[in-house]
Design a protein around this motif. Structure first.
Motif, PDB file in Angstrom:
ATOM      1  N   ARG A 196       4.887   3.212  11.810  1.00  0.00           N
ATOM      2  CA  ARG A 196       6.262   2.774  11.547  1.00  0.00           C
ATOM      3  C   ARG A 196       6.432   2.374  10.077  1.00  0.00           C
ATOM      4  N   THR A 197       5.988   3.249   9.179  1.00  0.00           N
ATOM      5  CA  THR A 197       6.103   2.997   7.746  1.00  0.00           C
ATOM      6  C   THR A 197       6.588   4.258   7.048  1.00  0.00           C
ATOM      7  N   TYR A 198       7.459   4.075   6.051  1.00  0.00           N
ATOM      8  CA  TYR A 198       7.987   5.176   5.250  1.00  0.00           C
ATOM      9  C   TYR A 198       7.832   4.838   3.777  1.00  0.00           C
ATOM     10  N   HIS A 199       7.556   5.866   2.953  1.00  0.00           N
ATOM     11  CA  HIS A 199       7.358   5.691   1.517  1.00  0.00           C
ATOM     12  C   HIS A 199       8.252   6.649   0.745  1.00  0.00           C
ATOM     13  N   ALA A 200       8.682   6.209  -0.444  1.00  0.00           N
ATOM     14  CA  ALA A 200       9.427   7.073  -1.366  1.00  0.00           C
ATOM     15  C   ALA A 200       9.067   6.648  -2.784  1.00  0.00           C
ATOM     16  N   ARG A 201       9.194   7.599  -3.730  1.00  0.00           N
ATOM     17  CA  ARG A 201       8.931   7.315  -5.137  1.00  0.00           C
ATOM     18  C   ARG A 201      10.012   7.928  -5.999  1.00  0.00           C
ATOM     19  N   ALA A 202      10.325   7.217  -7.081  1.00  0.00           N
ATOM     20  CA  ALA A 202      11.262   7.731  -8.081  1.00  0.00           C
ATOM     21  C   ALA A 202      10.888   7.095  -9.410  1.00  0.00           C
ATOM     22  N   GLY A 203      10.572   7.924 -10.395  1.00  0.00           N
ATOM     23  CA  GLY A 203      10.115   7.382 -11.671  1.00  0.00           C
ATOM     24  C   GLY A 203       8.857   6.568 -11.442  1.00  0.00           C
ATOM     25  N   TYR A 211       8.852   3.780  -9.807  1.00  0.00           N
ATOM     26  CA  TYR A 211       9.140   2.930  -8.655  1.00  0.00           C
ATOM     27  C   TYR A 211       8.568   3.501  -7.364  1.00  0.00           C
ATOM     28  N   THR A 212       8.035   2.617  -6.529  1.00  0.00           N
ATOM     29  CA  THR A 212       7.571   2.966  -5.189  1.00  0.00           C
ATOM     30  C   THR A 212       8.333   2.093  -4.201  1.00  0.00           C
ATOM     31  N   TYR A 213       8.826   2.705  -3.130  1.00  0.00           N
ATOM     32  CA  TYR A 213       9.581   1.996  -2.098  1.00  0.00           C
ATOM     33  C   TYR A 213       8.859   2.157  -0.769  1.00  0.00           C
ATOM     34  N   THR A 214       8.808   1.091   0.010  1.00  0.00           N
ATOM     35  CA  THR A 214       8.190   1.115   1.335  1.00  0.00           C
ATOM     36  C   THR A 214       9.126   0.442   2.330  1.00  0.00           C
ATOM     37  N   SER A 223      11.519  -6.273  13.096  1.00  0.00           N
ATOM     38  CA  SER A 223      12.567  -5.704  12.247  1.00  0.00           C
ATOM     39  C   SER A 223      11.949  -4.858  11.134  1.00  0.00           C
ATOM     40  N   TRP A 224      12.793  -4.067  10.508  1.00  0.00           N
ATOM     41  CA  TRP A 224      12.398  -3.235   9.378  1.00  0.00           C
ATOM     42  C   TRP A 224      12.554  -4.038   8.092  1.00  0.00           C
ATOM     43  N   THR A 225      11.646  -3.827   7.129  1.00  0.00           N
ATOM     44  CA  THR A 225      11.686  -4.522   5.846  1.00  0.00           C
ATOM     45  C   THR A 225      11.508  -3.522   4.714  1.00  0.00           C
ATOM     46  N   LEU A 226      12.302  -3.693   3.661  1.00  0.00           N
ATOM     47  CA  LEU A 226      12.215  -2.869   2.457  1.00  0.00           C
ATOM     48  C   LEU A 226      11.502  -3.649   1.372  1.00  0.00           C
ATOM     49  N   ARG A 227      10.525  -2.995   0.729  1.00  0.00           N
ATOM     50  CA  ARG A 227       9.833  -3.562  -0.427  1.00  0.00           C
ATOM     51  C   ARG A 227       9.787  -2.504  -1.511  1.00  0.00           C
ATOM     52  N   ALA A 228       9.704  -2.976  -2.757  1.00  0.00           N
ATOM     53  CA  ALA A 228       9.650  -2.034  -3.878  1.00  0.00           C
ATOM     54  C   ALA A 228       8.713  -2.565  -4.960  1.00  0.00           C
ATOM     55  N   TRP A 229       8.130  -1.630  -5.717  1.00  0.00           N
ATOM     56  CA  TRP A 229       7.250  -1.953  -6.829  1.00  0.00           C
ATOM     57  C   TRP A 229       7.572  -1.032  -7.989  1.00  0.00           C
ATOM     58  N   VAL A 230       7.358  -1.526  -9.200  1.00  0.00           N
ATOM     59  CA  VAL A 230       7.435  -0.678 -10.391  1.00  0.00           C
ATOM     60  C   VAL A 230       6.149  -0.908 -11.171  1.00  0.00           C
ATOM     61  N   ASP A 231       5.466   0.171 -11.450  1.00  0.00           N
ATOM     62  CA  ASP A 231       4.178   0.108 -12.151  1.00  0.00           C
ATOM     63  C   ASP A 231       3.240  -0.918 -11.526  1.00  0.00           C
ATOM     64  N   ASP A 270      18.053   3.694  -2.075  1.00  0.00           N
ATOM     65  CA  ASP A 270      18.626   4.820  -2.799  1.00  0.00           C
ATOM     66  C   ASP A 270      19.602   4.334  -3.874  1.00  0.00           C
ATOM     67  N   GLY A 271      20.390   3.334  -3.535  1.00  0.00           N
ATOM     68  CA  GLY A 271      21.303   2.770  -4.518  1.00  0.00           C
ATOM     69  C   GLY A 271      20.562   2.110  -5.669  1.00  0.00           C
ATOM     70  N   TYR A 272      19.474   1.416  -5.350  1.00  0.00           N
ATOM     71  CA  TYR A 272      18.663   0.788  -6.397  1.00  0.00           C
ATOM     72  C   TYR A 272      18.034   1.856  -7.281  1.00  0.00           C
ATOM     73  N   ALA A 273      17.513   2.922  -6.655  1.00  0.00           N
ATOM     74  CA  ALA A 273      16.907   4.008  -7.428  1.00  0.00           C
ATOM     75  C   ALA A 273      17.939   4.664  -8.352  1.00  0.00           C
ATOM     76  N   ALA A 274      19.161   4.821  -7.874  1.00  0.00           N
ATOM     77  CA  ALA A 274      20.219   5.428  -8.698  1.00  0.00           C
ATOM     78  C   ALA A 274      20.505   4.576  -9.937  1.00  0.00           C
ATOM     79  N   ALA A 275      20.428   3.272  -9.773  1.00  0.00           N
ATOM     80  CA  ALA A 275      20.750   2.367 -10.876  1.00  0.00           C
ATOM     81  C   ALA A 275      19.588   2.138 -11.835  1.00  0.00           C
ATOM     82  N   HIS A 276      18.339   2.398 -11.391  1.00  0.00           N
ATOM     83  CA  HIS A 276      17.187   2.007 -12.192  1.00  0.00           C
ATOM     84  C   HIS A 276      16.241   3.128 -12.593  1.00  0.00           C
ATOM     85  N   THR A 277      16.491   4.349 -12.219  1.00  0.00           N
ATOM     86  CA  THR A 277      15.639   5.464 -12.644  1.00  0.00           C
ATOM     87  C   THR A 277      16.491   6.534 -13.287  1.00  0.00           C
TER      88      THR A 277
END
Length: 75
Positions: A18-25, A27-30, A37-45, A67-74
């Motif tokens: 029950r885990t999903y990952h994405a990357r942009a620039g 940034y890593t999102y989990t 409940s579901w929880t969103l976490r993010a890391w940069v470098d 996705d909105g955060y990635a649009a604003a920060h990458t």
């Protein structure tokens, strides 16, 4: 559940199930599930991004936040 968003492509992790990952620039999102409940976490470098660790009823809600955060920060 959508795996492809305008700014992020999500991949289901092999473990835990029950885990999903994405990357942009740099940034890593989990998104993961703790049994309640579901929880969103993010890391940069490798450093945590202060998203406030939002939780939501659905993965799609958290994917939209990321996705909105990635649009604003990458580029």
């Amino acid at each position: 559940m959508r795996l492809s968003w305008p700014n992020l492509t999500w991949r289901k992790a092999a473990w835990p199930k029950r885990t999903y990952h994405a990357r942009a620039g740099g940034y890593t999102y989990t998104i993961d599930h703790d049994g309640r409940s579901w929880t969103l976490r993010a890391w940069v470098d490798g450093k945590p991004v202060p998203l406030g660790y939002p939780t939501g009823q659905t993965v799609a809600q958290l994917q939209a936040i990321a996705d909105g955060y990635a649009a604003a920060h990458t580029n």
